[in-house]
Design a protein around this motif. Sequence first.
Motif, short mmCIF file in Angstrom:
data_model
loop_
_atom_site.label_atom_id
_atom_site.label_comp_id
_atom_site.label_asym_id
_atom_site.label_seq_id
_atom_site.Cartn_x
_atom_site.Cartn_y
_atom_site.Cartn_z
N LEU A 154 -10.10 3.75 -3.08
CA LEU A 154 -9.86 4.60 -1.92
C LEU A 154 -8.48 5.23 -2.03
O LEU A 154 -7.52 4.56 -2.39
N PRO A 155 -8.38 6.53 -1.71
CA PRO A 155 -7.03 7.11 -1.65
C PRO A 155 -6.30 6.55 -0.44
O PRO A 155 -6.91 6.18 0.56
N VAL A 156 -5.00 6.45 -0.56
CA VAL A 156 -4.17 6.04 0.58
C VAL A 156 -3.64 7.33 1.20
O VAL A 156 -2.63 7.88 0.75
N PRO A 157 -4.33 7.86 2.22
CA PRO A 157 -3.95 9.16 2.77
C PRO A 157 -2.68 9.09 3.60
O PRO A 157 -2.39 8.08 4.24
N LYS A 158 -1.94 10.19 3.57
CA LYS A 158 -0.72 10.31 4.36
C LYS A 158 -0.83 11.57 5.21
O LYS A 158 -1.37 12.59 4.76
N LEU A 159 -0.34 11.50 6.43
CA LEU A 159 -0.41 12.65 7.32
C LEU A 159 0.47 13.79 6.81
O LEU A 159 1.64 13.56 6.44
N PRO A 160 -0.06 15.01 6.78
CA PRO A 160 0.77 16.16 6.40
C PRO A 160 1.90 16.36 7.41
O PRO A 160 1.77 16.03 8.59
N LEU A 200 0.82 -1.21 0.00
CA LEU A 200 0.00 0.00 0.00
C LEU A 200 0.85 1.26 0.00
O LEU A 200 0.45 2.29 -0.55
N SER A 201 2.01 1.20 0.65
CA SER A 201 2.87 2.38 0.72
C SER A 201 3.35 2.82 -0.66
O SER A 201 3.80 3.96 -0.83
N LYS A 202 3.23 1.94 -1.66
CA LYS A 202 3.67 2.27 -3.02
C LYS A 202 2.55 2.86 -3.87
O LYS A 202 2.79 3.25 -5.02
N HIS A 203 1.31 2.90 -3.31
CA HIS A 203 0.16 3.34 -4.10
C HIS A 203 -0.44 4.62 -3.53
O HIS A 203 -0.37 4.87 -2.32
N ASP A 204 -1.02 5.41 -4.41
CA ASP A 204 -1.76 6.60 -3.98
C ASP A 204 -3.23 6.30 -3.76
O ASP A 204 -3.93 7.03 -3.07
N ASP A 205 -3.72 5.24 -4.39
CA ASP A 205 -5.08 4.77 -4.13
C ASP A 205 -5.11 3.25 -4.28
O ASP A 205 -4.17 2.65 -4.78
N VAL A 206 -6.21 2.64 -3.84
CA VAL A 206 -6.28 1.19 -3.80
C VAL A 206 -7.71 0.75 -4.11
O VAL A 206 -8.68 1.40 -3.67
#
Length: 286
Positions: free
Chosen positions: A153-159, A119-125
Amino acid sequence: MHRQTIILLLLILLFQGCSSLQQAEQLMTGIQPTGEVKGVKLSGLDLRGIDLLFDVEVDNPNPVAISLDGLDYDLKLLNRSFLKGQQAMGMSLAADGKSQVELPVRMEFERLLEHYSELSKHDDVPYQLDLGLGVDVPLLGRVRLPISYQGRLPVPKLPDVRVSRIDVQRMSLQAIDLMLELEVENPNRFALILQRLDYQFKLNGIDVGQGAAAQSLNIDKQGKGRVRLPLSLDLQKAGSGLYSALMGGRGLSYELSGMLDASGDTPLIGDIKIPLDRQGSFNLNR
């Protein structure tokens, strides 16, 4: 309901008139409702995981309200079952109409990365939600209404929020007015709209300022933005140690904590709260 009881009920209603017969016909109608997932949005994001909210619409064609006792769900990511559960509802579905049902789902980052390292390699899934609604329908009894919904779904990352600089605005014998500038980096493939910042800021372990700042700031996808916060340091409360550090402009450490309210630029990203917890050091700009 036993056959004899139904016949007796119809005979009683027959003597009461035509309107009662129409009511009896309606009550005896048992039509299975239908359901549809209308959408999903990201409703929460923190250091431990993300919160999703699925919006389910149930159409009850029966002339009487029916009961939604509960539901079961199976959320699949990358074609693999990730999260299963059941939820009690106790909700009345309107007669001859549509009702909205919300299903909150919590996805923990630790478990996500444990089972889906890719998942860490994708922006959505891609995902699939399989639902089973338990409803009580006249004549039919309890019915499980299956619903399936697919999407991405987007794979959200904390700002990333960091202190970029602190400037001295004004100095007196009683206080020092500072301007704190925060840099917010958005690593996501969607834009973030910052709306409010609740913060507490410390210098060398001493509380310098806390409060709430309502600032609307649009940060482009994978872009950066800056937030400026005015602070006033009471020198009498701060003590000689912090005063000397400020005068020297070096050896200053900070702690920034609080909560950032934001939303996305797409309907999928709802209002989210992002926790702040940052420590570091800097040299004062004068």
